[in-house]
Motif scaffolding. Structure first.
Motif, PDB file in Angstrom:
ATOM      1  N   VAL A  88     -13.889   1.076   8.511  1.00 25.49           N
ATOM      2  CA  VAL A  88     -13.772   1.212   7.061  1.00 25.49           C
ATOM      3  C   VAL A  88     -12.472   0.560   6.621  1.00 25.49           C
ATOM      4  N   VAL A  89     -12.561  -0.287   5.604  1.00 27.47           N
ATOM      5  CA  VAL A  89     -11.376  -0.940   5.050  1.00 27.47           C
ATOM      6  C   VAL A  89     -11.339  -0.689   3.558  1.00 27.47           C
ATOM      7  N   ARG A  90     -10.254  -0.115   3.101  1.00 23.99           N
ATOM      8  CA  ARG A  90     -10.046   0.086   1.658  1.00 23.99           C
ATOM      9  C   ARG A  90      -8.989  -0.894   1.188  1.00 23.99           C
ATOM     10  N   ALA A  91      -9.306  -1.618   0.125  1.00 24.55           N
ATOM     11  CA  ALA A  91      -8.350  -2.540  -0.491  1.00 24.55           C
ATOM     12  C   ALA A  91      -7.698  -1.816  -1.649  1.00 24.55           C
ATOM     13  N   LEU A  92      -6.398  -1.665  -1.588  1.00 23.61           N
ATOM     14  CA  LEU A  92      -5.662  -0.942  -2.627  1.00 23.61           C
ATOM     15  C   LEU A  92      -4.772  -1.880  -3.410  1.00 23.61           C
ATOM     16  N   GLN A 152      -4.909  -5.456  -1.662  1.00 20.70           N
ATOM     17  CA  GLN A 152      -6.082  -6.205  -2.109  1.00 20.70           C
ATOM     18  C   GLN A 152      -5.883  -7.694  -1.847  1.00 20.70           C
ATOM     19  N   VAL A 164      -9.877   3.794  10.061  1.00 22.12           N
ATOM     20  CA  VAL A 164      -9.895   3.481   8.633  1.00 22.12           C
ATOM     21  C   VAL A 164      -8.617   2.700   8.338  1.00 22.12           C
ATOM     22  N   THR A 224      -8.092  -7.915   3.973  1.00 17.60           N
ATOM     23  CA  THR A 224      -9.243  -7.042   4.223  1.00 17.60           C
ATOM     24  C   THR A 224     -10.181  -7.638   5.265  1.00 17.60           C
ATOM     25  N   GLU A 256      -1.283  11.326   1.394  1.00 15.71           N
ATOM     26  CA  GLU A 256      -2.440  11.207   2.289  1.00 15.71           C
ATOM     27  C   GLU A 256      -1.999  10.973   3.733  1.00 15.71           C
ATOM     28  N   TRP A 283      -6.177   0.745   5.374  1.00 14.05           N
ATOM     29  CA  TRP A 283      -5.817   0.540   3.974  1.00 14.05           C
ATOM     30  C   TRP A 283      -4.927  -0.686   3.914  1.00 14.05           C
ATOM     31  N   GLU A 284      -5.414  -1.700   3.238  1.00  6.79           N
ATOM     32  CA  GLU A 284      -4.696  -2.968   3.125  1.00  6.79           C
ATOM     33  C   GLU A 284      -4.506  -3.317   1.651  1.00  6.79           C
ATOM     34  N   VAL A 334       0.847  -1.195   0.000  1.00  5.18           N
ATOM     35  CA  VAL A 334       0.000   0.000   0.000  1.00  5.18           C
ATOM     36  C   VAL A 334       0.885   1.249   0.000  1.00  5.18           C
TER      37      VAL A 334
END
Length: 192
Positions: free
Chosen positions: A188-192, A174, A169, A179, A95, A171-172, A11
């Motif tokens: 909240v988990v965002r897969a990047l 994908q 939040v 995730t 960010e 960020w992991e 990430v």
């Protein structure tokens, strides 16, 4: 004050291809070739030893030392590769810096060892932005996978800072495993 928990490997830093390369090279050196794609498939959220165990699950029954030898060779190769830095995802770095300026708690979770990760964060100039860093070899150690141990430790520390999961939040990279584990500890988990 929200918390942003970002995975270092895959990430913030583009280390997964490097880790896959050294794992495939180490496997070939032990006369058990595996493709870089196969190594890349098992890496997200895992240490090099855990990835090696996944890559050589069938062979482990016959030769339990094979995954360890591959992981040790891969670890040595990885340290040499990253000694002078790693490619970074600029948007993620920006960010993180913005989150730090806003006063958010910024945490980095790494699949690598502290002696590899800390110098890279210092090279990036991010060490002053972070509330803390959790690496795979940090205590407490145990029988659980390093990803779960790391998230439990992060959760415990953030709970101690009165930072509930509803304000987190993550960020992991994908992947279903990364995730899913993060979702246990962050709203909240965002897969990047």
């Amino acid at each position: 004050m929200p918390a942003l928990i970002v995975a270092f490997d895959g990430v913030l830093a583009d280390t997964l291809p490097l880790r896959a390369h050294v794992l495939a090279d180490a496997a070939a050196a032990e006369f058990q070739p595996r493709s870089t794609a196969a190594a890349l498939a098992v890496l997200p959220g895992r240490t090099l030893l855990e990835a090696s165990l996944a890559l050589f699950a069938a062979e482990f029954e016959r030769d339990p030392t094979l995954p360890e030898l591959v992981a040790l060779r891969a670890q040595r190769g990885y340290r040499q590769l990253v000694a002078h830095g790693v490619p970074v995802h600029a948007a993620v770095r920006e960010e993180l810096e913005a989150a730090g300026r806003r006063g958010d708690r910024v945490v980095v979770r790494a699949d690598g060892e502290r002696r590899e990760v800390e110098p890279l964060l210092a090279l990036l100039g991010l060490d002053h932005t972070l509330a803390f860093v959790r690496c795979s070899d940090d205590r407490p150690l145990g029988a659980d996978a390093s990803l779960m141990r790391s998230w439990r430790a992060i959760d415990g520390r953030l709970n101690g800072l009165r930072q509930p999961p509803s304000e987190r939040v993550a960020w992991e990279p994908q992947g279903a495993t990364t995730t899913a584990v993060a979702a246990e500890f962050a709203a909240v988990v965002r897969a990047l």
